[in-house]
Design a protein around this motif. Structure first.
Motif, short mmCIF file in Angstrom:
data_model
loop_
_atom_site.label_atom_id
_atom_site.label_comp_id
_atom_site.label_asym_id
_atom_site.label_seq_id
_atom_site.Cartn_x
_atom_site.Cartn_y
_atom_site.Cartn_z
N LYS A 159 0.72 -1.26 0.01
CA LYS A 159 0.19 -0.01 -0.03
C LYS A 159 0.81 0.87 -0.01
O LYS A 159 1.72 1.40 0.94
CB LYS A 159 -0.96 0.15 1.34
N ALA A 160 0.70 2.25 -1.10
CA ALA A 160 1.34 3.23 -1.33
C ALA A 160 0.36 4.61 -0.99
O ALA A 160 -0.21 4.69 -1.92
CB ALA A 160 2.30 3.63 -2.19
N PRO A 161 0.24 5.11 0.44
CA PRO A 161 -0.77 6.27 0.37
C PRO A 161 -0.28 7.47 0.32
O PRO A 161 0.54 8.05 1.07
CB PRO A 161 -1.39 5.71 1.87
N HIS A 171 -13.55 8.88 5.45
CA HIS A 171 -13.52 7.46 4.81
C HIS A 171 -12.49 7.15 4.36
O HIS A 171 -12.20 5.94 4.40
CB HIS A 171 -14.68 7.58 3.88
N HIS A 172 -11.73 8.12 3.68
CA HIS A 172 -10.34 7.62 2.89
C HIS A 172 -9.24 7.23 4.11
O HIS A 172 -8.62 6.18 3.99
CB HIS A 172 -9.63 8.72 2.43
N VAL A 176 -7.75 3.45 4.49
CA VAL A 176 -6.41 2.94 4.58
C VAL A 176 -5.87 2.48 5.95
O VAL A 176 -5.29 1.18 5.98
CB VAL A 176 -5.53 4.37 4.64
N ASP A 177 -6.46 2.78 6.87
CA ASP A 177 -6.24 2.05 8.16
C ASP A 177 -6.72 0.50 8.03
O ASP A 177 -5.98 -0.30 8.55
CB ASP A 177 -7.08 2.54 9.48
N ASP A 178 -8.06 0.29 7.66
CA ASP A 178 -8.39 -1.04 7.37
C ASP A 178 -7.48 -1.97 6.41
O ASP A 178 -7.23 -3.03 6.74
CB ASP A 178 -9.80 -0.89 6.71
N ILE A 179 -7.09 -1.18 5.42
CA ILE A 179 -6.18 -1.86 4.39
C ILE A 179 -5.13 -2.27 5.22
O ILE A 179 -4.36 -3.72 5.06
CB ILE A 179 -5.76 -1.17 3.20
N GLY A 183 -2.95 -6.58 6.94
CA GLY A 183 -1.60 -7.15 6.81
C GLY A 183 -0.78 -6.56 5.52
O GLY A 183 0.02 -7.00 5.14
N TYR A 184 -1.39 -5.47 4.86
CA TYR A 184 -0.67 -5.05 3.88
C TYR A 184 0.46 -4.09 4.19
O TYR A 184 0.62 -3.46 5.36
CB TYR A 184 -1.54 -4.03 2.84
N ARG A 185 1.68 -4.14 3.50
CA ARG A 185 2.70 -3.36 3.79
C ARG A 185 2.85 -1.89 3.39
O ARG A 185 2.47 -1.79 2.01
CB ARG A 185 3.89 -4.26 3.32
N LEU A 186 3.50 -0.88 4.00
CA LEU A 186 3.81 0.41 3.52
C LEU A 186 4.93 0.61 2.74
O LEU A 186 5.98 -0.07 3.29
CB LEU A 186 3.75 1.32 4.77
#
Length: 280
Positions: A159-161, A171-172, A176-179, A183-186
């Protein structure tokens, strides 16, 4: 088209030299979106323009660093919009940067993009060409060699936010928090090209640059950044949306228009649509 790709290769070899030896300081100028231009931006822009001017199949070019479209050949077939050196401020701290090219026909808009190319200047120089599928080439001994086809998986784990977090909508931020909780990696360098390249090479994930309270239309520019990567991601079997619709169906009213954007593998794109459909 082969001629154009060759020209991009030639320009990239010169830009690589420039990055290694050039001045990374600021210039006195601003570009059309009010960013202070670095000397590297201006010099890269000049290299690309000089090389494109020699190609009869190019009808017109427009650079993110310039105000207006430059007409080259009346009977040319292609229009090229490019960002000569995206993320150039990262050169100072030796992070990867890139060039982005959107190749259009007839006029500069999403419906008319026919190919895209981007180049990553990192520990190695790599060029990714999307025409019919997506192919990656690497610069070795002064020549670009074919390395691999790029195809996204249905679901990734990166995940690249992008954008200023304090200006995110609730909501955005929640999405992002939920993602991340799943277990997604930054992975975020602040360079659009290397971050999107990483997601493509690692098989998937989500890059987002949303509309925010301070910039409801996002920050990334349609013709030079958003459309070329939307084309690349679709050709690689993924998706690209503005939160509600396909990016390549967005209208363009001005050459420097911006748009919110989400690029990723299909599962992540579906997830964004689901969240955003409840929030206009």
């Amino acid at each position: 088209m082969q001629e154009i790709i060759k020209a991009i290769e030639e320009a990239s070899i010169e830009i690589k030299e420039l990055i290694e030896t050039g001045d990374t300081g600021k210039s006195e100028q601003e570009n059309s979106t009010g960013d202070t231009q670095l000397k590297l931006d201006i010099a890269s822009d000049e290299i690309i323009e000089r090389i494109f001017k020699q190609i009869p199949t190019i009808k017109a070019i427009v650079s993110e660093e310039q105000e207006h479209i430059i007409h080259l050949n009346d009977d040319g077939e292609y229009l090229i919009a490019y960002d000569p050196l995206d993320g150039s401020s990262l050169v100072d701290v030796n992070l990867s940067v890139g060039s982005i090219y959107g190749i259009y026909k007839n006029e500069f808009n999403a419906q008319n993009i026919v190919a895209s190319v981007y180049v990553v200047f990192g520990p190695r120089v790599e060029m990714v060409v999307a025409i019919d599928g997506v192919k990656m080439y690497r610069l070795k001994h002064g020549k670009f060699e074919f390395i691999q086809d790029i195809v996204l998986k249905q679901k990734g784990n990166l995940k690249a936010p992008g954008s200023t977090q304090s200006a995110w909508t609730p909501h955005h931020k929640q999405m992002v928090d939920d993602i991340f909780n799943d277990g997604y990696r930054l992975r975020y360098s602040g360079g659009m090209v290397p971050d999107l390249h990483q997601i493509l090479l690692k098989g998937g994930g989500l890059f987002s640059y949303p509309g925010t309270t301070d910039r409801p239309k996002g920050k990334l520019r349609q013709l030079f950044e958003v459309f070329p990567f939307a084309f690349t991601y679709e050709q690689a079997g993924g998706g690209a949306i503005d939160g509600h619709q396909r990016i390549l169906e967005i209208e363009t009213t001005h050459i420097h228009d911006t748009s919110p954007c989400f690029f990723g593998s299909n599962e992540e794109i579906k997830r964004v649509l689901e969240v955003y459909k409840h929030h206009g």
